[in-house]
Motif scaffolding. Structure first.
Motif, PDB file in Angstrom:
ATOM      1  N   SER A   1      -1.329  -5.261   8.370  1.00  0.00           N
ATOM      2  CA  SER A   1      -0.659  -6.362   7.872  1.00  0.00           C
ATOM      3  C   SER A   1       0.733  -6.491   8.453  1.00  0.00           C
ATOM      4  O   SER A   1       1.326  -7.360   8.694  1.00  0.00           O
ATOM      5  CB  SER A   1      -0.426  -5.821   6.450  1.00  0.00           C
ATOM      6  N   GLU A   2       1.298  -5.342   9.010  1.00  0.00           N
ATOM      7  CA  GLU A   2       2.672  -5.249   9.518  1.00  0.00           C
ATOM      8  C   GLU A   2       2.576  -6.127  10.971  1.00  0.00           C
ATOM      9  O   GLU A   2       3.579  -6.775  11.417  1.00  0.00           O
ATOM     10  CB  GLU A   2       3.356  -4.120   9.869  1.00  0.00           C
ATOM     11  N   ARG A   3       1.478  -6.257  11.317  1.00  0.00           N
ATOM     12  CA  ARG A   3       1.276  -7.060  12.737  1.00  0.00           C
ATOM     13  C   ARG A   3       0.920  -8.725  12.358  1.00  0.00           C
ATOM     14  O   ARG A   3       0.617  -9.519  12.980  1.00  0.00           O
ATOM     15  CB  ARG A   3       0.091  -6.799  13.453  1.00  0.00           C
ATOM     16  N   GLY A   4       1.163  -8.744  10.925  1.00  0.00           N
ATOM     17  CA  GLY A   4       0.642 -10.134  10.498  1.00  0.00           C
ATOM     18  C   GLY A   4      -0.883 -10.326  10.507  1.00  0.00           C
ATOM     19  O   GLY A   4      -1.315 -11.527  10.299  1.00  0.00           O
ATOM     20  N   GLU A   5      -1.669  -9.412  10.690  1.00  0.00           N
ATOM     21  CA  GLU A   5      -2.933  -9.776  10.570  1.00  0.00           C
ATOM     22  C   GLU A   5      -3.676 -10.150   9.089  1.00  0.00           C
ATOM     23  O   GLU A   5      -3.172  -9.587   8.046  1.00  0.00           O
ATOM     24  CB  GLU A   5      -3.861  -8.636  11.036  1.00  0.00           C
TER      25      GLU A   5
ATOM     26  N   LEU B   1      -7.242  -3.711   8.927  1.00  0.00           N
ATOM     27  CA  LEU B   1      -6.226  -4.691   8.786  1.00  0.00           C
ATOM     28  C   LEU B   1      -4.852  -3.999   9.168  1.00  0.00           C
ATOM     29  O   LEU B   1      -4.549  -3.003   8.418  1.00  0.00           O
ATOM     30  CB  LEU B   1      -6.319  -5.460   7.562  1.00  0.00           C
TER      31      LEU B   1
END
Lengths: 628, 628
Positions: free
Chosen positions: A206-210, A204
């Motif tokens: 997270s910084e890509r908003g996943e 995942l």
């Protein structure tokens, strides 16, 4: 931004009617008997043979002609010549004449000429074994199971629509049937869309908003629970051609296609377009909360339902509208009504005139009554349902429900059993291990202060609070321990931190916890002491610590920020640092206390917890409990 | 004959304790998430990440700094510069300064500098699109789901012992967990013995006394119902070495070995010997009926239970003693108590001082009360349980239960639902098709006379009677039709039979039905007429027909005897002859009547039947109903 609006919302009944109008039925499967349990018979099965297929001895003993025993008793036994023996599974060549008998074992074929048998217990043999004394008289047919007595050829064995139980498998076995025609499980294709979704197990960003794709596996499990066969399609992202291809493949291969996941306008547009070109849209938008953005229609020869993107909404809509249709198509009877009535624990207000599906948890109060409390972590929450036991439906005309009002809860399944203990409060690894040993606990880690507040409101059984608390509770303490807290730092403490002074005086990035947390309270007290020692203002110290205001909710998150290199120090526990193999700079010890709702001290789950807490001191002093 | 006697019978409680002392637990399986539904978690799972992993927009709209909107309303909107856009699943490079906003979609990462968002509905854009008017004021945090708000890293997610539901799969998905440690299902080896047993699907030689093996598949289904994994071993026959080999292999490969099937002394001897040499026998014989010959012990490292040979006994013992132990080992919670109280329909006497497990059926009477009647086809019956709904336990001190006494029935499973209609009586293919269209019927084909008797006793809802009946019933008729009966003969009637005279005057083998059957009544009447026409005695005619006294219970059995070449003519229906492609010599038509229990005419299932019977005349006149 140009989005489809949900005008002309259908009522829940209209939505149900639209789904009912779609044909979800699969065809017929022929399954081997060993896989037939729980499947639904599609045609009547008649017996094609007699069971048993022959006149069968019911006991071990002697086959004979009944009239040869007439008048026999203990004092005056009938004396018969033994002319042979018949065992189970053997062909018998014995033919009995008057005055003759044959040894016979349970289940063996009655020999020609015999019309009854006598159990061995009522006989004696002479030493030679060629004669038997029969010490009772028997009537024709005694101790014989006649051919077809169990099941007769031509008899109706099982009717269409029967859900096959182990007992039915017994009947089918007896008839020699090793394959049965059953309703094919409706094939349900699950198409998840949205560029932000990642399948569990993958990495995942997270910084890509996943975020992890929750709906696919959850809905698949729901489909299987309802008697369908779930087919997961590869994740389509928001690429329009790709999504269209996946939708059409799924429609081609399945009886029902469920899409879910994407909240993006472009995915919705593709779905609308494909359905308009290749199918029919029966319903877009239902007047229900959660679940408004539900689509119902046809896609080629398949039925189609578009579920809302938010997992809780998707599951609620699936349960309410889709699962019953799958069960119907699968021929699986609706589960026995599993409802519980209870008392609403707090007032609930409803702003909109929509039918509402409210996930709730259940807890038994001190009087053995069931309290019902709403479980809602907000509309984006993915996991609330794991903390809920069922649903309360509230009609659109209802604006509010009073605390204390009686409500009817539909359990998620008939085997849902409310927790034996309901606790709230601070996250704590010691308490987490204690919970492992309890029968069926539920624990919501909301932090110390909110936990204490909820305990005062009277819903949970216990609250776990840590650190200094401004307002003392009147609740009795069930148990407690100390835990060591401080700064979690990189392995080996390469920055050589020694205490708060380093955070204040040096250029180090710190990660704090939110003010709900007991750790934050202890840190606040330590900062105040530190300020006093320096003879300065508390605010100055706080301002000097980079990141003091950035509080994270999770007790491990500061430590994980250190691992990720996003921080030099995080507020945390020694145990967390040890477990994640990080360095630790102790700042103090804080008490953790388990407080009990005064009404619940006699409740079985509370007493179980009290017993378990008696062992905790050892744990806190460094020993680890073994996992059960 | 030298058989082991069952001395020192254990009480049911002792038998339970003996089984509890055996360790059935398997180990740990790691299963992929998609296979985790219904499995039992073996260890606690904690969250290893925050969900969501970032601060997340809850709606479509604009990310902004809350203080820039303070005081804004419809009349006086805040005007902000749009400096970018962030979509779900995208990395954002936007950084907001004072007075700036960024377009944001649901689920997207909040950009740096933003601390709140406003939904698109509360905004307007100017034509140019580089400015947004915000018509509401928002507070910091509004419409933002903060990292960890759903699940926080380190939080206890699911405890050990959790039976995984679809909702739990949602939680696990959100945490990115794609494999979970669950209790391995206990492996249960099933060894069936007995030379007379044949696996379903294989050919049966009835003249050798062969019967189909009922226990293997039935017990296997019961094992799987209880959460175990069933392993069927090849059928061992009664060969001692072979049986010993199979038992030892099963003990080596399984956590529990169940043997069943053989009633032969030699098989029992082998089992005794192997257990004495390689294990330990804890219990031989239990004071329970059915089920006395139960063995409990250890075999190498495996647990061992020997089930009685008779299928009904085997299933009852399995359900009562073995299934709970498998469920316990599998970690599957005991099913929710599924009991029904009802009124015993007739007196039951018990001769022996044994604890008794009595299979019973349920039927709702006209007042909506539940009547409970014993289901028992005799000790050799294999199939009674398919006609039963549950079990009544009767303690050893009880000698009899009165009719009308209140009893508690433990249902076979919580989803057992009593039949909507309970009928008894004549076998009839037309009625069988009628039943196919009903909701949940139960029909016991006991014959016309016994059916009428049972109807008078008040248990069933309806009785189906055919032919002339000596004593007329007062019961009202719900419907009826005619059926053509006569002699079923070889295809094309090669013997050129024309009627009864051929059976009397020629050397033909005939097969009759039992006197329970309405067909036999009509044949009796026809024989009496024939005797009168010939001016002779009825008995002389009967004696002249070879096989008149040999009555078979099943309506298809005489026809099947003709197929097998064992008879030249059998008593039967034209429909049976047609369906089996046999020849038919008509002897007459007989009425079939459906009589209803006077108390039950208003019962829903009876009315459903009445409606279905209205269509029957067409069927009887030759049209076949389509199967549903």
């Amino acid at each position: 931004m140009n989005r489809k609006e949900f005008r002309d919302l259908a009522t829940p009944d209209e939505a149900r009617a639209a789904i009912d109008s779609l044909a979800l039925e699969g065809g017929i499967d022929r399954v081997p008997l060993e896989d037939a349990r729980g499947r639904v018979l599609v045609a009547r099965l008649d017996a094609e043979l007699d069971v048993p297929g022959f006149d069968r001895a019911s006991l071990d003993g002697y086959a004979l002609r009944a009239r040869d025993t007439f008048g026999a008793d203990e004092a005056d036994p009938a004396r018969l010549e033994i002319v042979g023996a018949v065992h189970a599974g053997e062909k018998s060549d014995v033919v009995l004449e008057e005055g003759q008998a044959a040894e016979i074992s349970t289940g063996a074929v009655m020999p020609d000429g015999a019309d009854a048998m006598v159990p061995v217990e009522r006989t004696d043999t002479d030493g030679g074994g060629d004669e038997v004394l029969v010490r009772t008289s028997v009537a024709p047919g005694d101790n014989v199971m006649f051919a077809g007595a169990d099941v007769a050829a031509g008899e109706r064995a099982l009717g269409p629509g029967t859900t096959i139980t182990p007992r039915d498998i017994g009947l089918l076995s007896a008839l020699g049937i090793d394959e049965v025609p059953v309703r094919a499980k409706p094939r349900v294709g699950i198409v998840s869309t949205g560029d932000e979704l990642v399948r569990p197990g993958d990495d995942l960003e997270s910084e890509r908003g996943e975020i992890y794709d929750v709906n696919s596996y959850t809905i698949a499990a729901g489909v299987e629970d309802a008697g369908g066969e779930a087919v997961l399609y590869p994740h389509a992202g928001d690429d329009q051609d790709e999504l269209e291809g996946v939708l059409r493949t799924a429609a081609d291969e399945c009886d029902l296609v469920l899409s879910s996941g994407s909240t993006s306008a472009s995915a919705v547009d593709v779905i609308y377009r494909v359905i308009e070109e290749q199918g029919e849209l029966l319903c877009h938008g239902v007047s229900i909360k959660p679940g408004k953005p539900m689509l119902i229609g046809r896609l080629d020869d398949s039925a189609y339902v578009g579920l809302p993107g938010y997992p809780v909404s998707a599951m609620m809509v699936f349960r309410t509208f889709v699962a019953p249709a799958i069960r119907e198509a699968a021929g699986v009877p609706a589960p026995a009504a599993a409802t519980v009535s209870g008392t609403l624990a707090r007032q609930e207000r409803y702003e909109e005139g929509r039918h509402r599906l409210m996930p709730v948890g259940l807890v038994e109060n001190g009087d053995g009554e069931t309290l019902v409390y709403p479980v809602d972590k907000g509309s984006g929450a993915t996991t609330s349902l794991a903390d809920a036991d069922g649903v309360v439906e509230v009609g659109p005309e209802t604006d509010y429900l009073e605390a204390g009002e009686s409500v009817m809860v539909t359990l998620f399944s008939p085997d849902v059993r409310p927790p034996t203990l309901f606790g709230v409060g601070e996250d704590d690894p010691t308490f987490s291990r204690v919970l492992d040993g309890l029968e069926r606990p539920r624990y919501l880690s909301v932090g110390s202060r909110p936990g204490l507040r909820r305990l005062r409101e009277g819903v949970p059984d216990v609250a776990v609070v840590a650190g200094p608390l401004g307002r003392e509770s009147e609740a009795a303490e069930l148990g407690g321990w100390e835990r060591e807290w401080g700064l979690v730092v990189r392995p080996g403490n390469p920055d050589e931190l020694e205490g708060l002074a380093d955070l204040v005086d040096r250029d180090l990035r710190f990660v704090n916890r939110t003010s709900d947390s007991g750790l934050r309270s202890s840190l606040g007290a330590a900062v105040a002491d530190f300020a006093e020692k320096r003879g300065t203002d508390r605010h100055e110290i706080v301002d000097a610590i980079d990141g003091f205001d950035l509080g994270l909710r999770a007790y491990e998150s500061p430590a994980r920020k250190v691992i990720d290199g996003d921080a030099d120090a995080g507020l945390g526990l020694r145990e967390t640092a040890d477990r994640l193999a990080l360095g630790f700079v102790p700042l103090g010890e804080q008490p953790v206390r388990v407080l009990v709702n005064p009404d619940r001290t006699a409740k079985a789950g509370v007493r179980e917890l009290e017993t378990a807490l008696a062992d905790v001191r050892d744990v806190a002093s460094g020993e680890r409990m073994t996992e059960r």
